[in-house]
Design a protein around this motif. Structure first.
Motif, short mmCIF file in Angstrom:
data_model
loop_
_atom_site.label_atom_id
_atom_site.label_comp_id
_atom_site.label_asym_id
_atom_site.label_seq_id
_atom_site.Cartn_x
_atom_site.Cartn_y
_atom_site.Cartn_z
N LEU A 48 9.87 14.58 -23.84
CA LEU A 48 8.46 14.25 -24.04
C LEU A 48 7.89 13.56 -22.81
O LEU A 48 8.63 12.97 -22.00
N SER B 209 15.18 16.49 -27.62
CA SER B 209 13.72 16.70 -27.59
C SER B 209 13.00 15.42 -27.18
O SER B 209 12.02 15.46 -26.42
N ARG B 210 13.47 14.29 -27.69
CA ARG B 210 12.81 13.01 -27.40
C ARG B 210 12.73 12.76 -25.90
O ARG B 210 11.70 12.28 -25.38
N PRO C 53 7.82 18.91 -26.61
CA PRO C 53 8.74 18.47 -25.56
C PRO C 53 9.07 19.62 -24.61
O PRO C 53 8.99 20.80 -24.97
N THR D 195 8.99 8.87 -22.88
CA THR D 195 10.31 8.75 -23.49
C THR D 195 10.42 7.42 -24.22
O THR D 195 9.55 6.56 -24.14
N GLY E 293 14.46 18.14 -21.60
CA GLY E 293 15.04 17.33 -22.65
C GLY E 293 16.54 17.51 -22.76
O GLY E 293 17.29 16.53 -22.89
N GLY F 256 10.05 7.72 -29.44
CA GLY F 256 9.34 8.93 -29.78
C GLY F 256 8.59 8.81 -31.09
O GLY F 256 8.67 7.81 -31.79
#
Length: 595
Positions: free
Chosen positions: A380, A376-377, A397, A383, A402, A386
């Motif tokens: 975003l 998920s990070r 995200p 990056t 991701g 996060g």
């Protein structure tokens, strides 16, 4: 044409001589309450872990790191220890721990356990004795009690903040259990760098040092292979506990004090830099770990100490893994790096330079129980590390982006010589649970910040094992201590097993190749063709064979250099205009072997 020399391109040369297992190991973090539940109460436990160890053996990891399972009131999910020598009934018994260790040995897996030496629970017998004994007692000398400031002691002893938010001090008389108790009029304060239920130990006290060394021996005698040391940089505080105007966050560690703060100039060194935060990374910690190193050396089998130390720059972190101290230290600088080729190359090169200088391996990591999952990070808009958790009303995200980047980042990481840590569920491509309702959250960081920080619950959701089972097979009753997203059904372990292209099968193949090709103990040099590219990270690792690792972080496909044949890729590869050349799409990593 690049003018870089061979010396410019060489980044890492492996140490000579015998290589202990931990120099190249891939270690899998198990967060016990969320891995597998054996008794049906919805909370993971030791029997549940034991029953699922076959999954880890089939994955191809070398060892397992267990987050805390000690007796604890669970104010911080077990990082508030009430008894270091007992298993919390929530997770099982000492007999269950022994059974887990035995099964791991049968499968060829080593086991590392968490150790939390910076603080105990406020329900530890030592802290109860400290409250009862009162100011000036030997019992209070095990912790950091101080008189308050202000005219009547109504102010905290200094201005330190808790990592979880709010002040790092609690006045004894202000505790919820103080009214009517013998300490209802007690004006002393105690330090807790985390939650108020996690009082910091005083490591200047020889009794504290002796006790924790005995704890090491207790678990070493039971057969554990080492310890991951929580907040390894925090045990020793600066003399006098001076004020400090900076702030500390999870994982990236201390931030400088604001230059506009009137207190900041007093905290500068003669060179004009901000001093180290007085609660972290003090010189005295190294003496402690030299003592611990000697304890582990008494036992056969290359036992290991692993530092969770939020220390910057990398050169200071490397001091924790000098030859007579710890063996590994998590590379958080790599974890928090943006998805940007020049910055990734820089952190990789600096990491090797610092660790090679002290003869230590570099220990790579992308996710753990304290950060937003990298699937998920990396999806975003910005990056890097996060936010400290993601909620339903926060920017969300891009799940597809991701996961694609996460797969590429993992293959990049596993191609690097050294050791590497995986966090449970990342082999399934699990994203952060970003829509947890607030009423389900349990992380103290969420409550101490009034919900400003969403906290770490989103990366701690119970794992999905079986696509069609209640609770996705986490528990025999279907119960789960945190709700699982319904879309995790397609990510369950059984749904991915044997499925070509699945994230689980990618991890299995990468770990098989990594071991077979000896990548963990190889040398490493930049690819001359891409050494200064703004879009590509590419290097050659030489272990049992030469392997090119190439990651495309740009916005257009790049060609795989001639003379190399693809071994594994994080996503489908393309072909060039002539139909023969192999191309690496955006956000993809490929391993290739020289033809």
């Amino acid at each position: 044409m690049s003018t870089l020399t061979r010396a410019d391109l060489t980044v890492h040369t492996p140490a000579q001589g015998r290589a202990p297992w931990w120099r190249q190991a891939v270690i899998y973090q198990v967060y016990p309450r969320s891995f597998a539940d054996g008794d049906g109460d919805g909370i993971g436990d030791l029997p549940g872990i034991t029953a699922r160890l076959d999954h880890l053996a089939a994955l191809g990891v070398d060892a397992v790191w267990l987050s805390p399972f000690y007796r604890s009131p669970q104010a911080d999910a077990g990082y508030d220890v009430a008894d270091y020598r007992a298993v919390d009934p929530l997770f099982g018994t000492l007999a269950d721990a022994d059974a887990l260790l035995a099964r791991a040995r049968e499968l060829g897996l080593r086991v590392i356990v968490d150790l939390v030496p910076n603080h105990t629970s406020d329900e530890h017998e030592w802290f109860a004795a400290a409250l009862a004994a009162g100011p000036g007692s030997p019992e209070r000398a095990r912790y950091i009690f101080r008189e308050g400031g202000g005219e009547t002691g109504e102010e905290p002893p200094n201005n330190w903040e808790s990592v979880f938010g709010g002040p790092a001090w609690t006045r004894v008389r202000d505790r919820a259990d103080a009214p009517g108790s013998p300490w209802a009029e007690d004006g002393q304060w105690y330090l807790h760098l985390f939650d108020s239920k996690q009082p910091d130990l005083d490591w200047g006290n020889p009794e504290v040092r002796a006790e924790l060394e005995d704890v090491l021996r207790f678990w070493l005698d039971r057969g554990v292979d080492g310890f991951r040391v929580d907040v390894a940089h925090g045990l020793v505080k600066a003399p006098g506990l001076p004020d400090w105007a900076g702030h500390v966050s999870m994982v990236e560690g201390a931030e400088d004090a604001d230059d506009t703060d009137p207190e900041s100039p007093a905290l500068r060194s003669p060179e004009g830099h901000h001093a180290h935060p007085p609660m972290f990374d003090q010189e005295g910690v190294h003496e402690i770990y030299r003592d611990w190193h000697r304890v582990l050396a008494e036992y056969p089998g290359d036992r290991v100490l692993v530092a969770e130390a939020w220390v910057d720059p990398i050169e200071r972190l490397a001091r924790y893994v000098r030859a007579d101290e710890m063996h590994q230290a998590f590379n958080f600088a790599f974890l928090v790096s943006p998805w940007h080729a020049p910055e990734l190359r820089d952190v990789i090169a600096r990491s090797y330079r610092a660790n090679d200088a002290v003869g230590a391996p570099t220990t790579w990591v992308l996710s753990n129980h304290d950060v937003v999952r990298h699937a998920s990070r990396l999806g975003l808009a910005r990056t890097g590390k996060g936010p400290n958790g993601i909620g339903a009303t926060d920017p969300q995200p891009d799940a597809e982006l991701g996961l694609r980047r996460a797969r590429a980042a993992t293959l990049l990481m596993l191609g690097l010589p050294g050791s590497a840590y995986l966090y449970q569920g990342e082999e399934l491509g699990l994203p952060e649970h970003t829509e947890l309702p607030d009423e389900a959250r349990q992380d103290p960081a969420f409550f101490r910040t009034g919900g400003v920080e969403r906290g770490r619950d989103g990366c701690r959701v119970p794992l999905p094992w079986e696509q069609d089972a209640p609770g996705f097979g986490f528990s025999p009753t279907g119960r789960t201590w945190l709700p699982q997203p319904p879309e995790w059904a397609d990510l369950a372990a059984d749904a991915q097993t044997g499925r070509p292209g699945s994230t689980l099968e990618l991890y299995r193949e990468a770990l098989r190749l990594r071991a077979g090709l000896g990548l963990g103990l190889g040398s490493m040099s930049w690819s001359a063709e891409h050494a200064t590219s703004p879009d590509v990270v590419a290097f050659v690792t030489t272990g049992a064979a030469e392997v090119l690792v190439l990651t495309n972080l740009g916005d257009a496909d790049v060609a795989l250099p001639g003379g190399w044949s693809a071994l594994v890729a994080s996503g489908p590869l393309g072909s060039g205009t002539d139909g023969d050349a192999v191309t690496v799409p955006v956000d993809t990593t490929v391993w290739a072997r020289r033809i």
